[in-house]
Design a protein around this motif. Structure first.
Motif, mmCIF file in Angstrom:
data_model
loop_
_atom_site.group_PDB
_atom_site.id
_atom_site.type_symbol
_atom_site.label_atom_id
_atom_site.label_comp_id
_atom_site.label_asym_id
_atom_site.label_seq_id
_atom_site.Cartn_x
_atom_site.Cartn_y
_atom_site.Cartn_z
ATOM 1 N N ASP A 10 0.825 -1.213 0.000
ATOM 2 C CA ASP A 10 0.000 0.000 0.000
ATOM 3 C C ASP A 10 0.858 1.262 0.000
ATOM 4 O O ASP A 10 0.523 2.246 -0.657
ATOM 5 N N THR A 11 1.960 1.237 0.739
ATOM 6 C CA THR A 11 2.876 2.383 0.760
ATOM 7 C C THR A 11 3.497 2.597 -0.611
ATOM 8 O O THR A 11 3.604 3.738 -1.091
ATOM 9 N N TYR A 12 3.888 1.517 -1.248
ATOM 10 C CA TYR A 12 4.474 1.599 -2.596
ATOM 11 C C TYR A 12 3.462 2.178 -3.583
ATOM 12 O O TYR A 12 3.780 3.078 -4.367
ATOM 13 N N ARG A 13 2.240 1.683 -3.538
ATOM 14 C CA ARG A 13 1.201 2.185 -4.446
ATOM 15 C C ARG A 13 0.917 3.656 -4.200
ATOM 16 O O ARG A 13 0.757 4.441 -5.146
ATOM 17 N N ALA A 14 0.840 4.055 -2.929
ATOM 18 C CA ALA A 14 0.568 5.451 -2.603
ATOM 19 C C ALA A 14 1.689 6.350 -3.101
ATOM 20 O O ALA A 14 1.442 7.431 -3.642
ATOM 21 N N ARG A 15 2.928 5.904 -2.940
ATOM 22 C CA ARG A 15 4.062 6.700 -3.409
ATOM 23 C C ARG A 15 4.036 6.853 -4.924
ATOM 24 O O ARG A 15 4.301 7.916 -5.462
ATOM 25 N N ARG A 16 3.711 5.766 -5.646
ATOM 26 C CA ARG A 16 3.657 5.823 -7.116
ATOM 27 C C ARG A 16 2.549 6.739 -7.599
ATOM 28 O O ARG A 16 2.676 7.379 -8.637
ATOM 29 N N LEU A 17 1.436 6.802 -6.852
ATOM 30 C CA LEU A 17 0.304 7.635 -7.245
ATOM 31 C C LEU A 17 0.381 9.044 -6.661
ATOM 32 O O LEU A 17 -0.487 9.868 -6.934
ATOM 33 N N GLY A 18 1.392 9.315 -5.856
ATOM 34 C CA GLY A 18 1.545 10.641 -5.262
ATOM 35 C C GLY A 18 0.576 10.910 -4.127
ATOM 36 O O GLY A 18 0.281 12.061 -3.822
ATOM 37 N N GLU A 19 0.079 9.880 -3.504
ATOM 38 C CA GLU A 19 -0.859 10.019 -2.386
ATOM 39 C C GLU A 19 -0.115 9.888 -1.064
ATOM 40 O O GLU A 19 0.995 9.360 -1.026
ATOM 41 N N PRO A 20 -0.707 10.337 0.044
ATOM 42 C CA PRO A 20 -0.053 10.166 1.342
ATOM 43 C C PRO A 20 0.001 8.682 1.729
ATOM 44 O O PRO A 20 -0.878 7.903 1.386
#
Length: 67
Positions: A10-20
């Motif tokens: 989830d952290t990886y996905r959030a970072r790729r999408l520019g989300e917190p």
């Protein structure tokens, strides 16, 4: 998949999408316990029962008992 692996994904996905980043697992456990206790006390008052701390009261009685 473990909780840690899911959190990392989830952290990886959030970072790729520019989300917190999501909170770490277990970081809000005490807040949930406090909210549950407050809800229990609120419902006790609505039902006409005293909103007491049964566990704390039992410990105090045990501590103050004559030896």
């Amino acid at each position: 998949m473990s909780i840690t692996q899911q959190h990392l994904l989830d952290t990886y996905r959030a970072r790729r999408l520019g989300e917190p980043a999501p909170p770490a697992p277990g970081s809000h456990d005490w807040q949930v316990v406090r909210e549950w206790r407050d809800e229990w006390q609120f419902r006790a008052v609505l039902a006409g029962r005293p909103a007491r701390h049964r566990f704390r009261d039992a410990l105090n009685r045990w501590r103050r008992r004559p030896t």
